[in-house]
Design an enzyme around this catalytic site. Structure first.
Site, PDB file in Angstrom:
ATOM      1  N   PRO A  88       0.812  -1.224   0.000  1.00  0.00           N
ATOM      2  CA  PRO A  88       0.000   0.000   0.000  1.00  0.00           C
ATOM      3  C   PRO A  88       0.841   1.267   0.000  1.00  0.00           C
ATOM      4  CG  PRO A  88      -1.000  -1.601   1.438  1.00  0.00           C
ATOM      5  CD  PRO A  88       0.326  -2.187   1.008  1.00  0.00           C
ATOM      6  N   CYS A  89       0.405   2.237  -0.822  1.00  0.00           N
ATOM      7  CA  CYS A  89       1.193   3.450  -1.045  1.00  0.00           C
ATOM      8  C   CYS A  89       0.667   4.646  -0.256  1.00  0.00           C
ATOM      9  CB  CYS A  89       1.190   3.794  -2.535  1.00  0.00           C
ATOM     10  SG  CYS A  89      -0.459   4.207  -3.188  1.00  0.00           S
ATOM     11  N   ASN A  90      -0.426   4.476   0.490  1.00  0.00           N
ATOM     12  CA  ASN A  90      -1.098   5.619   1.117  1.00  0.00           C
ATOM     13  C   ASN A  90      -0.155   6.536   1.880  1.00  0.00           C
ATOM     14  OD1 ASN A  90      -2.650   3.057   0.976  1.00  0.00           O
ATOM     15  ND2 ASN A  90      -4.402   4.374   1.426  1.00  0.00           N
ATOM     16  N   PHE A  92       3.050   6.894   1.472  1.00  0.00           N
ATOM     17  CA  PHE A  92       4.202   7.342   0.696  1.00  0.00           C
ATOM     18  C   PHE A  92       3.811   8.292  -0.433  1.00  0.00           C
ATOM     19  CE2 PHE A  92       5.305   2.905   2.022  1.00  0.00           C
ATOM     20  CZ  PHE A  92       6.203   3.267   3.013  1.00  0.00           C
TER      21      PHE A  92
END
Length: 368
Positions: A88-90, A92
């Site tokens: 998950p990129c939330n 970053f």
């Protein structure tokens, strides 16, 4: 033949690219689905229907915090020697609080590390947003790479600008390919991965959003092609925004204060931004409020989910499941299918000792 396990699988952008990867005259160089995991039920349905329709139980719909990576029978009965995880990129992403490893989602990459450490697949592919390199002042990225190496892999991080790979969208993502340390090339030297060369490196070569959406035309009855409802106020606002303009820089809109957005301090370029038909789309996102849905270059409307999926290079036969906004999220969080295919093919050729047009080095240093 490689068997692929996948964490944080999403709707199947990476998986589609993996299954479509093909090396001419080498039927042994293929990737087959083994198992996948995601926490969202609608996303898992999408993956099952499109990636593993004959083996729906191979998709484990469960929060990764509760998933027993080492003892779950659904994983143990499906051996895998290749692994993918788009963690998950939330935390970053450039949009948001950018908490990095201090956030709720930042540490989730460690579940991928557990799989690497315990199962030791021959290779892996991990994906995240470009903002990963600067989160926590660069510490997060250095730690993630170090942790990946510590599980026994040589890692090759590269920032892919997907518009340079024939994708009709300016989407920049970090892809990290890892090769197990004991893997050798035909001469006995450590096996190395090199990023494939861009197929459309110059701006004049880029595939435009108009080309993607009109060639061939999308059938009115295509999956997920329902038009969104639009208010008369928004329709009038869009009529005053020109191609490539947004709600804050459109000259015609400045003459109509009753239609302007009066949000203090907000000049976000993506708000009610029309596409430029002569260029790739700007980045397809998975969330956001009014004005963030990507807008047609000439028609006063937002794109349909099918059109967004075209920009992500999903085939029209790929059907998404769930409410409209959840489908939008599935599409926006995915890796462009065609971009993934090119990278997976480079991995296959690497293991087949087949030369391919490649860059001489990754554009990101492992040592920061």
């Amino acid at each position: 033949m490689f068997h692929l396990g996948e964490l944080f699988c999403g709707p199947g952008g990476l998986a589609w690219g993996a299954l479509q990867a093909n090396v001419s005259d080498r039927p042994d160089l293929k990737i087959k689905h083994a198992w996948a995991n995601d926490f969202d039920e609608d996303t898992c349905i999408t993956y099952r229907r499109n990636i593993s329709p004959k083996d729906p139980e191979s998709v484990i719909c469960e929060d990764v915090h509760n998933l027993d990576l080492l003892g779950d029978f659904r994983i143990l009965q499906r051996p895998f020697d290749a692994f993918a995880f788009g963690f998950p990129c939330n935390d970053f992403s450039q949009v948001g609080e950018r908490k990095g490893l201090s956030g709720k989602y930042g540490p989730l990459y460690t579940y991928g590390l557990r799989a690497l450490h315990s199962y030791q697949p021959l290779w892996f592919l991990a994906e995240n947003v470009s903002g990963l390199t600067t989160a926590n002042d660069g510490y997060a990225f250095r730690k993630i790479l170090h942790d990946m190496e510590s599980t026994g892999y040589r890692v090759y991080p590269h920032l892919y600008e997907f518009e340079k790979y024939g994708i009709p969208q300016a989407r920049h993502r970090i892809i990290i390919v890892g090769i197990r340390e004991d893997q050798k090339d035909a001469t006995g030297k450590p096996l190395q991965f090199f990023p494939p060369v861009p197929t459309t490196p110059r701006e004049q070569d880029y595939k435009t959003c108009k080309e993607a959406l009109e060639k061939p035309p999308i059938r009115p009855d295509a999956y997920n092609n329902e038009p969104a409802k639009i208010t008369e106020r928004v329709r009038k606002r869009m009529m005053l925004i020109g191609e490539g303009e947004n709600a804050f820089n459109a000259p015609a809109l400045q003459k109509h204060p009753e239609l302007q957005l009066h949000v203090k301090g907000a000049t976000i370029s993506q708000i009610y931004r029309r596409l430029d038909s002569k260029r790739p789309s700007y980045t397809v996102t998975g969330s956001g409020g009014g004005g963030t849905h990507i807008y047609h270059w000439s028609e006063p409307r937002e794109l349909t989910n099918r059109e967004r999926a075209r920009l992500q290079t999903f085939p029209d036969s790929f059907e998404f499941f769930g409410p409209k906004e959840k489908i939008r999220r599935q599409i926006g969080m995915a890796v462009p299918c065609e971009g993934a295919r090119q990278i997976f093919e480079a991995v296959l050729k690497t293991f087949g000792y087949i030369d391919y047009p490649h860059l001489e080095r990754c554009n990101i240093s492992v040592n920061g």
